[in-house]
Design a protein around this motif. Structure first.
Motif, short mmCIF file in Angstrom:
data_model
loop_
_atom_site.label_atom_id
_atom_site.label_comp_id
_atom_site.label_asym_id
_atom_site.label_seq_id
_atom_site.Cartn_x
_atom_site.Cartn_y
_atom_site.Cartn_z
N TYR A 264 0.86 -1.19 0.11
CA TYR A 264 0.20 0.04 0.16
C TYR A 264 0.84 1.16 0.09
O TYR A 264 2.18 1.32 0.55
N ASN B 234 -9.34 -11.96 8.60
CA ASN B 234 -8.41 -11.45 7.52
C ASN B 234 -7.60 -10.20 7.76
O ASN B 234 -7.57 -9.17 7.58
N TYR C 35 -13.62 -3.26 8.33
CA TYR C 35 -12.56 -3.32 9.51
C TYR C 35 -12.45 -1.84 10.11
O TYR C 35 -12.81 -0.86 9.29
N TYR D 45 -9.10 0.08 11.55
CA TYR D 45 -7.41 0.00 11.95
C TYR D 45 -7.23 1.43 12.60
O TYR D 45 -7.95 2.64 12.16
N GLN E 232 -3.92 4.16 13.20
CA GLN E 232 -2.65 4.42 12.96
C GLN E 232 -1.89 5.50 13.85
O GLN E 232 -2.51 6.52 14.14
N LYS F 42 3.01 6.05 12.53
CA LYS F 42 2.67 5.43 11.34
C LYS F 42 2.23 4.01 11.34
O LYS F 42 1.94 3.38 10.38
N PHE F 43 2.24 3.51 12.57
CA PHE F 43 2.25 1.95 12.76
C PHE F 43 0.68 1.73 12.57
O PHE F 43 -0.08 2.54 13.10
N LEU F 44 0.25 0.77 11.69
CA LEU F 44 -1.26 0.50 11.47
C LEU F 44 -1.54 -0.98 12.13
O LEU F 44 -0.93 -1.74 12.02
N ILE G 264 -5.03 -3.60 13.61
CA ILE G 264 -6.30 -3.69 13.27
C ILE G 264 -6.87 -3.50 14.52
O ILE G 264 -6.44 -3.98 15.43
N ILE H 60 -16.06 -10.16 13.77
CA ILE H 60 -15.33 -11.49 13.65
C ILE H 60 -13.82 -11.10 14.41
O ILE H 60 -13.39 -12.08 15.03
N ILE H 61 -13.12 -10.05 14.10
CA ILE H 61 -11.90 -9.64 14.98
C ILE H 61 -12.22 -8.70 15.94
O ILE H 61 -13.05 -7.73 15.68
N GLU I 147 -9.56 -7.09 18.43
CA GLU I 147 -8.22 -7.34 18.98
C GLU I 147 -8.27 -6.60 20.29
O GLU I 147 -9.40 -6.04 20.70
N PHE J 36 -8.63 4.50 10.50
CA PHE J 36 -9.19 4.04 9.10
C PHE J 36 -10.21 3.06 8.91
O PHE J 36 -10.02 1.93 9.70
N TYR K 146 -13.64 -12.11 3.20
CA TYR K 146 -12.44 -11.93 4.23
C TYR K 146 -11.20 -12.67 4.13
O TYR K 146 -9.99 -12.25 3.89
N GLN L 79 -8.02 -5.38 1.02
CA GLN L 79 -8.78 -4.40 1.62
C GLN L 79 -8.75 -3.11 0.98
O GLN L 79 -7.57 -2.55 0.98
N PHE M 101 -9.30 1.00 1.63
CA PHE M 101 -9.44 1.84 2.84
C PHE M 101 -10.11 3.21 2.65
O PHE M 101 -10.06 3.75 1.40
#
Lengths: 116, 113
Positions: A37, A102, B33, B35, B37, B41-43, B45, B55-56, B58, B90, B97, B102, B104
């Motif tokens: 990306y 995912n 989803y 996310y 950041q 800048k770390f992305l 979920i 489903i997820i 975290e 984001f 899935y 994905q 954004f």
């Protein structure tokens, strides 16, 4: 566990130079997917490419090319004849196949600056 | 036509307030989803929904609560905002899935003062 490493934090090149962004991944899954990306200064995340673990063919799209090597767990990205518009943060990401999740695991990104 | 849209784009608020971020996709995707950041800048979920089903989930403080009224919308509500919640959030969507790409949204920059 899934992990993506982008060892190059920042790269600067002069316009028209070629540049390669490295991506090394770790996974125990046999089916997985790799992505790149682009995040330009405007902040959005732009999808560039998706690769599955069974397809090791290199891909070329205009000035962009990708080299996927399972033997070294790498998925490197090369920009040929770089342009100022290529300046951005580039993220490599990994997800596994199967199941109902995912979760994209992102690397820490490489900031590319193209100097005119 | 915007594929994945988020509102607002910027959100500035005081600590302790409650705020919501809305996300809509017109791609006909089944999965959405959220996310986060961070400033480096770390992305990472936060949540994933498939056809309105979580489903997820975290390790996110329970001050964050996603809500999916239908498969085209996934909203994020945050209670009792803290300084550490400042980040860019984001929204994304994918066809299903497993391994699907994905796409954004433009991101929402949240600043907690």
């Amino acid at each position: 566990a899934q992990k993506v490493t982008q060892a190059q934090t920042e790269i600067s090149v002069v316009e028209k130079e070629d540049v390669t962004l490295d991506c090394v991944y770790e996974t125990r899954d046999t089916t997985y997917y790799l992505f790149w990306y682009k995040q330009p200064p405007s902040g959005e995340l732009v999808f560039l490419i998706r690769r599955n673990s069974f397809d090791e063919q290199n891909e070329i799209s205009g000035r962009y090319s990708w080299n996927f090597q399972k033997s070294t767990s790498s998925f490197n990205f090369t920009i040929t004849a770089s342009q100022v518009v290529d300046s951005a943060v580039y993220f490599c990401a990994l997800t596994y196949g199967g199941g109902r999740a995912n979760n994209l695991f992102f690397g820490t990104g490489t900031r590319l600056t193209v100097i005119p | 036509d915007t594929a994945v849209s988020q509102t607002p784009k910027y959100l500035v608020t005081q600590m302790g307030n409650d705020k919501s971020i809305k996300c809509e996709q017109n791609l006909g995707h089944d999965t959405m989803y959220w996310y986060k950041q961070d400033s480096k800048k770390f992305l990472k979920i936060m949540f994933s929904y498939n056809n309105k089903e979580l489903i997820i989930n975290e390790t996110v403080p329970n001050r964050f609560s996603p809500k999916s009224p239908d498969k085209a919308h996934l909203n994020l509500h945050i209670n009792s905002l803290e300084l550490g919640d400042s980040a860019v959030y984001f929204c994304a969507s994918s066809q299903r899935y497993s391994g699907d790409t994905q796409y954004f949204g433009p991101g929402t920059r949240l600043t907690v003062l």
